[in-house]
Write a protein that holds these residues in place. Structure first.
Motif, PDB file in Angstrom:
ATOM      1  N   TYR A 290      -3.605  12.453   0.459  1.00 55.56           N
ATOM      2  CA  TYR A 290      -4.115  11.157   0.051  1.00 55.56           C
ATOM      3  C   TYR A 290      -5.254  11.316  -0.958  1.00 55.56           C
ATOM      4  CZ  TYR A 290      -4.714   6.133   0.517  1.00 55.56           C
ATOM      5  OH  TYR A 290      -4.758   4.780   0.248  1.00 55.56           O
ATOM      6  N   PHE A 291      -6.149  12.270  -0.680  1.00 57.96           N
ATOM      7  CA  PHE A 291      -7.283  12.462  -1.586  1.00 57.96           C
ATOM      8  C   PHE A 291      -6.813  12.949  -2.948  1.00 57.96           C
ATOM      9  CE2 PHE A 291     -10.780  14.530  -3.645  1.00 57.96           C
ATOM     10  CZ  PHE A 291     -11.888  13.766  -3.304  1.00 57.96           C
ATOM     11  N   ASP A 292      -5.920  13.912  -2.973  1.00 60.26           N
ATOM     12  CA  ASP A 292      -5.528  14.539  -4.235  1.00 60.26           C
ATOM     13  C   ASP A 292      -4.581  13.685  -5.053  1.00 60.26           C
ATOM     14  OD1 ASP A 292      -7.054  16.813  -3.750  1.00 60.26           O
ATOM     15  OD2 ASP A 292      -5.410  17.873  -2.753  1.00 60.26           O
ATOM     16  N   ASN A 293      -3.745  12.879  -4.392  1.00 58.10           N
ATOM     17  CA  ASN A 293      -2.641  12.261  -5.120  1.00 58.10           C
ATOM     18  C   ASN A 293      -2.582  10.740  -5.104  1.00 58.10           C
ATOM     19  OD1 ASN A 293      -1.295  14.871  -5.682  1.00 58.10           O
ATOM     20  ND2 ASN A 293      -1.009  14.913  -3.462  1.00 58.10           N
ATOM     21  N   ILE A 294      -3.252  10.095  -4.158  1.00 61.35           N
ATOM     22  CA  ILE A 294      -3.029   8.668  -3.985  1.00 61.35           C
ATOM     23  C   ILE A 294      -4.311   7.855  -4.120  1.00 61.35           C
ATOM     24  CG2 ILE A 294      -2.226   6.888  -2.384  1.00 61.35           C
ATOM     25  CD1 ILE A 294      -0.362   8.988  -1.170  1.00 61.35           C
ATOM     26  N   GLY A 295      -5.364   8.233  -3.382  1.00 65.54           N
ATOM     27  CA  GLY A 295      -6.577   7.430  -3.356  1.00 65.54           C
ATOM     28  C   GLY A 295      -7.348   7.481  -4.656  1.00 65.54           C
TER      29      GLY A 295
ATOM     30  N   HIS B 157       0.847  -1.193   0.000  1.00 62.17           N
ATOM     31  CA  HIS B 157       0.000   0.000   0.000  1.00 62.17           C
ATOM     32  C   HIS B 157       0.877   1.236   0.000  1.00 62.17           C
ATOM     33  CE1 HIS B 157       1.036   0.497   4.215  1.00 62.17           C
ATOM     34  NE2 HIS B 157       0.558  -0.709   4.504  1.00 62.17           N
ATOM     35  N   LEU B 158       0.250   2.410   0.024  1.00 59.38           N
ATOM     36  CA  LEU B 158       0.987   3.663  -0.094  1.00 59.38           C
ATOM     37  C   LEU B 158       1.040   4.463   1.198  1.00 59.38           C
ATOM     38  CD1 LEU B 158      -0.066   4.705  -3.677  1.00 59.38           C
ATOM     39  CD2 LEU B 158       2.289   4.610  -2.852  1.00 59.38           C
ATOM     40  N   LEU B 159       0.572   3.912   2.296  1.00 65.82           N
ATOM     41  CA  LEU B 159       0.744   4.588   3.574  1.00 65.82           C
ATOM     42  C   LEU B 159       2.181   4.391   4.039  1.00 65.82           C
ATOM     43  CD1 LEU B 159      -2.497   3.830   5.625  1.00 65.82           C
ATOM     44  CD2 LEU B 159      -1.785   6.001   4.632  1.00 65.82           C
TER      45      LEU B 159
ATOM     46  N   VAL C 274      -5.141   8.374 -11.602  1.00 68.11           N
ATOM     47  CA  VAL C 274      -4.467   7.648 -10.519  1.00 68.11           C
ATOM     48  C   VAL C 274      -4.019   6.277 -10.999  1.00 68.11           C
ATOM     49  CG1 VAL C 274      -4.760   6.622  -8.236  1.00 68.11           C
ATOM     50  CG2 VAL C 274      -5.687   8.900  -8.702  1.00 68.11           C
ATOM     51  N   VAL C 275      -4.894   5.569 -11.701  1.00 65.45           N
ATOM     52  CA  VAL C 275      -4.556   4.238 -12.209  1.00 65.45           C
ATOM     53  C   VAL C 275      -3.400   4.320 -13.195  1.00 65.45           C
ATOM     54  CG1 VAL C 275      -5.398   2.318 -13.612  1.00 65.45           C
ATOM     55  CG2 VAL C 275      -6.824   3.228 -11.787  1.00 65.45           C
ATOM     56  N   ALA C 276      -3.414   5.329 -14.049  1.00 60.38           N
ATOM     57  CA  ALA C 276      -2.328   5.490 -15.017  1.00 60.38           C
ATOM     58  C   ALA C 276      -0.995   5.714 -14.316  1.00 60.38           C
ATOM     59  CB  ALA C 276      -2.632   6.651 -15.955  1.00 60.38           C
ATOM     60  N   ARG C 277      -1.018   6.515 -13.249  1.00 61.32           N
ATOM     61  CA  ARG C 277       0.207   6.775 -12.500  1.00 61.32           C
ATOM     62  C   ARG C 277       0.716   5.498 -11.839  1.00 61.32           C
ATOM     63  NH1 ARG C 277       5.085   8.070 -11.667  1.00 61.32           N
ATOM     64  NH2 ARG C 277       5.642   8.958  -9.628  1.00 61.32           N
ATOM     65  N   LEU C 278      -0.173   4.700 -11.261  1.00 58.63           N
ATOM     66  CA  LEU C 278       0.233   3.450 -10.639  1.00 58.63           C
ATOM     67  C   LEU C 278       0.793   2.476 -11.676  1.00 58.63           C
ATOM     68  CD1 LEU C 278      -2.711   2.964  -8.108  1.00 58.63           C
ATOM     69  CD2 LEU C 278      -0.337   3.554  -7.555  1.00 58.63           C
ATOM     70  N   ALA C 279       0.195   2.453 -12.849  1.00 60.86           N
ATOM     71  CA  ALA C 279       0.706   1.592 -13.915  1.00 60.86           C
ATOM     72  C   ALA C 279       2.129   1.989 -14.297  1.00 60.86           C
ATOM     73  CB  ALA C 279      -0.214   1.655 -15.129  1.00 60.86           C
ATOM     74  N   GLU C 280       2.399   3.288 -14.329  1.00 60.24           N
ATOM     75  CA  GLU C 280       3.748   3.767 -14.636  1.00 60.24           C
ATOM     76  C   GLU C 280       4.766   3.276 -13.611  1.00 60.24           C
ATOM     77  OE1 GLU C 280       3.444   7.966 -14.748  1.00 60.24           O
ATOM     78  OE2 GLU C 280       2.408   8.040 -16.689  1.00 60.24           O
TER      79      GLU C 280
ATOM     80  N   THR D 244       4.986   7.564  -3.758  1.00 62.10           N
ATOM     81  CA  THR D 244       4.874   6.843  -5.025  1.00 62.10           C
ATOM     82  C   THR D 244       6.256   6.603  -5.626  1.00 62.10           C
ATOM     83  OG1 THR D 244       4.488   8.974  -6.129  1.00 62.10           O
ATOM     84  CG2 THR D 244       2.549   7.667  -5.546  1.00 62.10           C
ATOM     85  N   GLU D 245       7.160   7.561  -5.456  1.00 60.95           N
ATOM     86  CA  GLU D 245       8.513   7.400  -5.991  1.00 60.95           C
ATOM     87  C   GLU D 245       9.223   6.245  -5.286  1.00 60.95           C
ATOM     88  OE1 GLU D 245       7.198  10.249  -4.993  1.00 60.95           O
ATOM     89  OE2 GLU D 245       6.934  11.251  -6.946  1.00 60.95           O
TER      90      GLU D 245
END
Length: 352
Positions: free
Chosen positions: A285-290, A193-195, A301-307, A199-200
């Motif tokens: 979390y709301f703006d960048n992760i969730g 998870h991202l907690l 968000v999904v596109a960023r996670l795929a990257e 993301t980097e």
């Protein structure tokens, strides 16, 4: 990108006749609308998550009312259980579901949970990896040596035999890079998870996982990364922000130790400082992760996670919103699933 549902409920305020309605109705929705899997956790002795003390039990219930969706534990706390028991229970789930079972294994972290097996706490990480290999062997039909009630050594096999030849396995990690590498080395998927990690940082750790998988995992296998993300989608991002603010703020407050750096103690912070940190964490979390807001925002968000190398998003949907509201929001999640489509990730999380 694959999308699945993940349950980790706060049991406070839920009536007895409503406790598992979201789980079962959500699983039916996932099964009918092309979601990859439904995950349920193992939690003990606390209202938050305590609705799910045994994922094999909840998974058997899901298996009995679905036909297509994957059924997974996220996670089995391996050191708490005998490997024979894990193999037996999950083979039952595999049979009821006609071959749709899978397990993410965790080493455990809450010391109170180890009331179920106190001696395993000190070496819990080592014991987790030992349990994984023991369960894999039992799944293949191999015997293991055990002591019977009189102390005599004997060899036993687990029953019933499973449907799947290979046992789909993930390893759960809160972000320790060595656990990422170890999961790759043994040919297991990864659940995280991202907690507590950016993301980097996650992207860097996934790269290490892929490297270990390529070097020592099954030939031609690239691994499978699942990231848990709090999820609620609607028509308007700002409207969703206000809907999810109270329950998600409460969740983040309870998880503040994960959000802060390991060398920072919440005990040294005053109430105003904690409130400020929680509010800042919520906005980030709301703006960048969730997966929180409109479907269009969810796509980004999904596109960023795929990257970053993520193969599957496990959507944490039950973090405190009313059941009917969560269920109605699944129609928007279906829209996102339809747009993203099933990824081309290699789902051979285990082949041996």
């Amino acid at each position: 990108m694959d999308i699945s549902l993940f349950y980790f409920a706060n049991d406070s305020g839920i009536s007895e006749d409503d406790r598992y309605r979201l789980l079962l109705d959500g699983a039916r929705f996932a099964d009918e609308n092309g979601f990859r899997a439904v995950w349920t956790p193992e939690r003990h002795f606390h209202p938050f998550g305590g609705t799910y003390p045994n994922p094999s039990v909840t998974s058997a219930a899901i298996a009995s009312i679905t036909d297509r969706v994957g059924i997974r534990a996220g996670s089995v706390v391996a050191p708490l259980h005998h490997p024979l028991r894990i193999a037996e229970e999950w083979s039952v789930v595999d049979n009821i579901s006609h071959g749709r079972a899978g397990v993410s294994f965790a080493s455990g972290w809450h010391v109170t949970d180890f009331a179920l097996n106190p001696s395993a706490y000190a070496d819990r990480r080592t014991e987790m990896f030992e349990r994984i290999e023991q369960v894999r062997a039992l799944w293949r039909g191999e015997p293991v040596e055990v002591a019977d009630g009189k102390g005599n050594l004997t060899k036993v096999r687990s029953f019933p035999p499973p449907v799947q030849a290979g046992f789909p396995v993930w390893v759960s990690s809160v972000g320790d890079v060595e656990t990422f590498r170890s999961a790759g080395r043994i040919g297991a998927g990864l659940l995280t998870h991202l907690l507590g990690q950016s993301t980097e940082q996650l992207g860097e750790k996934i790269a290490e996982y892929r490297k270990a998988a390529a070097e020592t995992g099954p030939t031609g296998w690239r691994g499978h990364v699942v990231v848990m993300v709090h999820t609620f989608l609607g028509e308007d991002t700002e409207a969703v922000r206000e809907v999810v603010r109270p329950p998600l703020t409460d969740y983040l407050r309870s998880s503040l130790g994960l959000i802060l750096a390991s060398d920072v103690s919440t005990e040294s912070l005053g109430p105003d400082e904690i409130d400020m940190l929680v509010e800042r964490s919520f906005e980030h979390y709301f703006d960048n992760i969730g997966l929180l807001g409109s479907v269009a925002k969810g796509e980004r968000v999904v596109a960023r996670l795929a990257e970053l190398g993520v193969d599957e998003v496990a959507c944490l949907i039950d973090f405190g919103l009313p059941t009917d509201e969560v269920l109605s929001g699944l129609t928007y999640l279906k829209q996102l699933n339809d747009v993203c489509g099933a990824g081309d990730a290699d789902h051979r999380t285990v082949t041996e």
